[in-house]
Enzyme design. Structure first.
Site, PDB file in Angstrom:
ATOM      1  N   ASP A  86      -7.970   2.931  14.701  1.00  0.00           N
ATOM      2  CA  ASP A  86      -8.553   4.045  13.946  1.00  0.00           C
ATOM      3  C   ASP A  86      -9.233   3.512  12.689  1.00  0.00           C
ATOM      4  OD1 ASP A  86      -9.094   6.433  12.743  1.00  0.00           O
ATOM      5  OD2 ASP A  86      -7.022   7.025  12.423  1.00  0.00           O
TER       6      ASP A  86
ATOM      7  N   HIS B  74      -9.907   8.974  11.085  1.00  0.00           N
ATOM      8  CA  HIS B  74      -9.418  10.352  11.024  1.00  0.00           C
ATOM      9  C   HIS B  74      -9.434  10.907   9.597  1.00  0.00           C
ATOM     10  CE1 HIS B  74      -5.429   8.546   9.954  1.00  0.00           C
ATOM     11  NE2 HIS B  74      -5.252   9.697   9.326  1.00  0.00           N
TER      12      HIS B  74
ATOM     13  N   SER C  90      -3.393   7.985   4.361  1.00  0.00           N
ATOM     14  CA  SER C  90      -4.049   7.350   5.501  1.00  0.00           C
ATOM     15  C   SER C  90      -5.275   6.569   5.054  1.00  0.00           C
ATOM     16  CB  SER C  90      -4.456   8.401   6.535  1.00  0.00           C
ATOM     17  OG  SER C  90      -3.343   8.857   7.252  1.00  0.00           O
TER      18      SER C  90
END
Length: 962
Positions: free
Chosen positions: A216, A181, A284
């Site tokens: 992810d 992402h 992230s």
């Protein structure tokens, strides 16, 4: 004070009044003509008129010149809150405000005591799509440029940092590993940055990625010259261990970094991990660093304000993205057939990995989804490889492997080619010798083997242990055992001498039927279904299992393959085809052999149906009394060929039981290192305890007291649960027949035959599963309403007279006691698998043995000790001693670490003076203060006062044993 006479207007008015009076007198003739008084009287009004005219003109002039402006007012400017309070790692509690008169909003630092207002807005960025969360009670530290890990790199989108990643190797490729992402979102990444410098991102290839929220990740192939230009070095991905101390890095730019520290924890699902490192916007994809390397990648929050979530990078790299068939053993993750997914009671997640395909991910299992949507084992028999044919007494496979292209001779009672080579390698010299023992399990010397092992000396107790004994007197009760064939033989005679053969209980069939209802049905290995097996299909599946993570690469391959290599890893690397052929041929032999009950253990080895079982003394600290007695713990090492045979026959069944441990009596799949697993087990025991009080039973020398009828009961239950066909059932029965009639080999090559069937072999693939089911069967036979077991360890429903009933089954129960409860009868504590388990915590009870072994090793790996003992109430003093007295390079910043799960000293235990060294079980404070009660009718009632004077299940009559 004001006086009217002093005013000019008053004086002028007074003068004009006087003049008016004079003029009035003149008009009435009061003055003579020619008098000056009338002239003066007329001058005064005239001057007054001129003054008035001048004043009016002045007024008009000033009026015209005076400007009329709007009234000035005090303007009240205020700001309206545009967001809820949120947390910034550098500034604390923040809010967004917009001015009432319009304009750009501003960011305001608010009172830190308002932290209670954060609530759900602990998500750093403040928007609902944010994945980031602060962790309350955590702290951030500034990182000087250059002090961050060399593998860390920032990912930019224009001037904004949108994430982080690391340089590593995935399946041999040098790449960037980050969150999907971050790389594939609306804010397109434009540059990689390191220490204030950046390089523009070009059209780099992303061969592997997954956009699932729980998995992810993306793998980006970054050119080496880019890494070199930025000065980024590669790091290794390592297997996470529970309670690893970890650090995450992030910040607004690559040279303005913060770090957050915390603890990494494994969860039930191996592909996932949690950590308590705080994160912020743009963090992230940041690697989760331990002292050993990168254990994971941060992807978002798990529990807002408490816990963050990461992807297990080692799992992704080595299980999902690895192109080689061989899987690493570190995580104990196995690949299962897709069709076996439906036999699990929990939900798998389905993911699609670009570059690999679709997969189902379970707890410690995963399965690839066939591209066609149909698993190839579901094909009709016509589409499977043809079965072997018998031509002129020879069994021929039409599509055999090149190494066995010639027809394989299978005369009755003979051997096939690979097994013949195996027997020749062993160099067995069988001869009937004298009796080794006639007591208990009769044993006889039957010859020699050419496969011999090194005879090692006993290890001395090192000075480090002797010094520690002054602080930990519990260590004085341990020492290292003797080693070598002499110690093996002496211990074998002692252990086997306690074997007590018994007859089959009359209630065995009913007990087996009751037990069957508590286990799930499984599917057998696809290549062993039906009555016509394909040699090629079996051989292929054997090769897969031999190269799987299930095989312990460091273990010895046993007799006789140890003559070719000392470890399974080296053996399979050099001789995989030979091993696979031996296993395949043995499976076919077992499926066809008849009347094995009439064969001696030596005959079974001669026919190639099994290998001898090697005995050796396990190198672990032993109780001093056992060392003096010469009663050492023996490991019965089953050969690699026989292990693979058992994996082929019983692998799917054992794997299902491991996956379903929470729902069945057998607990081999249990792991007490995870808080949620210990809690799940205790909650289950508490419910069972409410039905019938819990008791702990300690069976002495369990493996050496297992009866043949118990092993037959286990294999028959396996056949029913697995839906075995006739051919597979015969192979399973014959394998167990070989299993319970073994030839033992000592390190010097001495061969010893057992002359009665029975005894569990500790090195078998089925040991944990079979022992657990047999242990539950024993509890069922004596009438216990419930039981859970992990090998020979058990917790079960109380039965009066249990010791005598177990003795009639052939097992010596040296201790049978109720579990500790509160005064109300509620379950308080159980001891299971060498762990003390309570509602909110769990710790290793055998910490002295672990500490003794740690201090004896000479290689100081503090993390290993911490992983095993940190949950013990004794951990603070153990850590204090070890940190100050052992030269481990891994012990950094240990004194100031916050307590871990279960680390706080147990005040209940301390207040009662409980010492694990004394062997006294701890009870609750309520129990310690319990007043003297009236006499009870049975032992159970005295421990469970909440049940009344008679106690539960006082009759104790739970089935006939004769």
């Amino acid at each position: 004070m004001y006086h009217p006479g002093r005013s000019p207007s008053f004086l002028i008015t007074l003068a004009n009044v006087i003049c008016a009076a004079i003029l009035f007198d003149i008009h009435t003739g009061g003055y003579q003509p020619g008098s000056l008084i009338p002239i003066v009287a007329w001058m005064t009004p005239f001057v007054t008129l001129l003054w008035l005219s001048a004043s009016f003109a002045t007024y008009l002039y000033k009026y015209v010149r005076t400007r009329l402006l709007p009234e000035e007012k005090v303007a009240r400017v205020y700001y309206t809150a545009q967001s809820a309070p949120y947390f910034d790692p550098a500034l604390g509690v923040m809010m967004q405000f917009a001015p009432s008169h319009g304009g750009a909003s501003i960011e305001v630092q608010v009172n830190p005591s308002w932290i209670s207002l954060l609530g759900g807005s602990l998500k750093i960025n403040g928007d609902d799509a944010s994945n980031e969360s602060a962790v309350l009670g955590s702290f951030y530290s500034s990182v000087k440029p250059g002090d961050e890990p060399a593998s860390l790199v920032a990912i930019k989108s224009g001037p904004q940092t949108i994430g982080f990643g690391c340089r590593t190797k995935i399946d041999g490729d040098d790449c960037l590993f980050t969150a999907n992402h971050v790389w594939n979102n609306s804010m397109r990444p434009t540059a990689l940055a390191k220490r204030g410098k950046q390089v523009a991102i070009e059209d780099w290839e992303t061969p592997l990625s997954c956009d699932h929220k729980m998995l992810d990740f993306v793998v980006v192939r970054v050119p080496k010259h880019v890494w070199s230009k930025l000065g980024v070095k590669a790091t290794q991905l390592v297997c996470p261990s529970d309670k690893d101390a970890v650090t995450c890095y992030g910040g607004s730019s690559s040279d303005n970094l913060l770090s957050g520290t915390g603890v990494c924890s494994k969860v039930d699902f191996s592909w996932k991990l949690t950590h308590s490192c705080p994160t912020a916007a743009g963090w992230s994809g940041t690697p989760i660093y331990s002292s050993r390397g990168v254990v994971g990648m941060h992807v978002g929050f798990e529990d807002i304000g408490k816990l963050n979530r990461g992807v297990n990078a080692f799992y992704v790299s080595n299980y999902l993205l690895r192109s080689q068939e061989t899987l690493p053993p570190e995580l104990s993750v196995i690949e299962i057939p897709f069709e076996d997914v439906e036999t699990r009671s929990y939900e798998f997640i389905e993911v699609e990995i670009k570059g690999r395909g679709k997969a189902k991910l379970g707890k410690r299992e995963f399965a690839w989804i066939p591209e066609s949507g149909k698993y190839w084992a579901d094909d009709d028999d016509d589409s499977l490889p043809p079965p072997p044919k018998v031509v002129d007494g020879k069994m021929v496979w039409s599509s055999a492997q090149e190494t066995v292209a010639e027809p394989l001779n299978l005369p009755a009672g003979g051997r096939v080619k690979a097994l013949a080579a195996l027997s020749q390698l062993a160099g067995y010299d069988f001869k009937e010798g004298e009796a080794a023992s006639t007591r208990g399990m009769p044993l006889r010397f039957v010859g020699q083997s050419a496969c011999k092992f090194r005879e090692l000396c006993r290890k001395d107790t090192p000075d480090e242990v002797l010094r520690a004994t002054r602080v930990f007197p519990e260590l004085s009760d341990f020492s290292w055992p003797e080693r070598g064939s002499k110690a093996e033989l002496h211990s074998l005679l002692l252990q086997a001498g306690k074997f007590n053969p018994t007859g089959i209980p009359r209630n065995l069939e009913g007990a087996c039927q009751n037990l069957l209802e508590r286990y799930p049905a499984s599917k057998s290995c696809y290549c062993l279904r039906g009555e016509a097996w394909s040699f090629d299909a079996v051989y292929e599946e054997v090769c897969k299992k031999a190269q799987s993570a299930e095989i312990n690469e460091k273990a010895s391959p046993g007799v006789p393959l140890s003559r070719l290599a000392s470890t399974n890893k080296d053996l399979l690397k050099r001789h995989l085809e030979l091993v696979a052929l031996c296993v395949t041929e043995r499976l076919f032999l077992l499926s066809e052999a008849e009347d094995l009950l009439d064969e001696s253990p030596v005959d079974l080895v001669r026919r190639g149906l099994c290998d001898p079982v090697r005995l050796f003394v396990k190198q672990e600290p032993h109780a001093s009394r056992k060392v003096r007695e010469g009663r050492f713990r023996l490991i019965s090492s089953v050969s690699l060929v026989d292990q693979l045979v058992e994996r082929m026959l019983f692998g799917p069944q054992n794997q299902l039981e491991i996956a379903e441990w929470e729902h069945i009596p057998s607990k081999p799949g249990m792991g007490l290192s995870l808080r949620q697993q210990a809690k799940s087990l205790f909650d289950d025991l508490r419910v069972k305890h409410s039905r019938c009080p819990a008791a702990e039973a300690d069976i002495s020398g369990f493996d050496w007291s297992v009866q043949d009828w118990e092993l037959w009961a286990d294999v028959e239950m396996r056949i029913v649960l697995g839906g075995f066909g006739h051919k597979l059932a015969k192979a399973a029965q014959n394998r167990f027949s070989c299993f319970m009639n073994s030839v033992f080999q000592l390190s010097d090559g001495t061969l010893i035959e057992q002359q009665l069937p029975g005894i569990m072999k500790s090195g078998s693939y089925c040991t944990s599963s079979t022992n657990s089911r047999i242990r539950c069967l024993m509890a069922e036979l004596i009438g216990s309403p419930w039981c859970i077991a992990m090998g020979d360890d058990s917790v079960e429903g109380w039965v009066d007279g249990a010791k005598d009933k177990y003795m009639r089954l052939g097992h010596t129960c040296k201790d049978y006691k109720p579990c500790a409860t509160t005064i109300s009868g509620r379950l308080y504590e159980v001891e299971f698998c060498s762990h003390v388990i309570r509602e909110d915590r769990c710790w290793l009870a055998s910490w002295p043995k672990t500490l003794f072994k740690y201090l004896s090793e000479g290689k100081w790996f503090f993390e290993d000790l911490e992983r095993d003992v940190s949950s013990s109430p004794h951990w603070p003093r153990i850590r204090h001693y070890v940190v100050g007295n052992t030269p481990s390079p891994h012990k950094t910043n240990l004194q100031n670490q916050s307590p871990r799960y279960g680390e706080e000293v147990d005040k209940t235990t301390v207040n009662q003076g409980y010492s694990e060294h004394s062997g006294s079980p701890g009870h609750s404070i309520e129990e310690a203060q319990e007043p003297e009660a009236a006499p009870f009718c049975c032992e159970a009632a005295s421990v469970y006062p909440g049940w009344g004077v008679h106690g539960p299940y006082c009759s104790g009559d739970y089935g006939s044993l004769t």
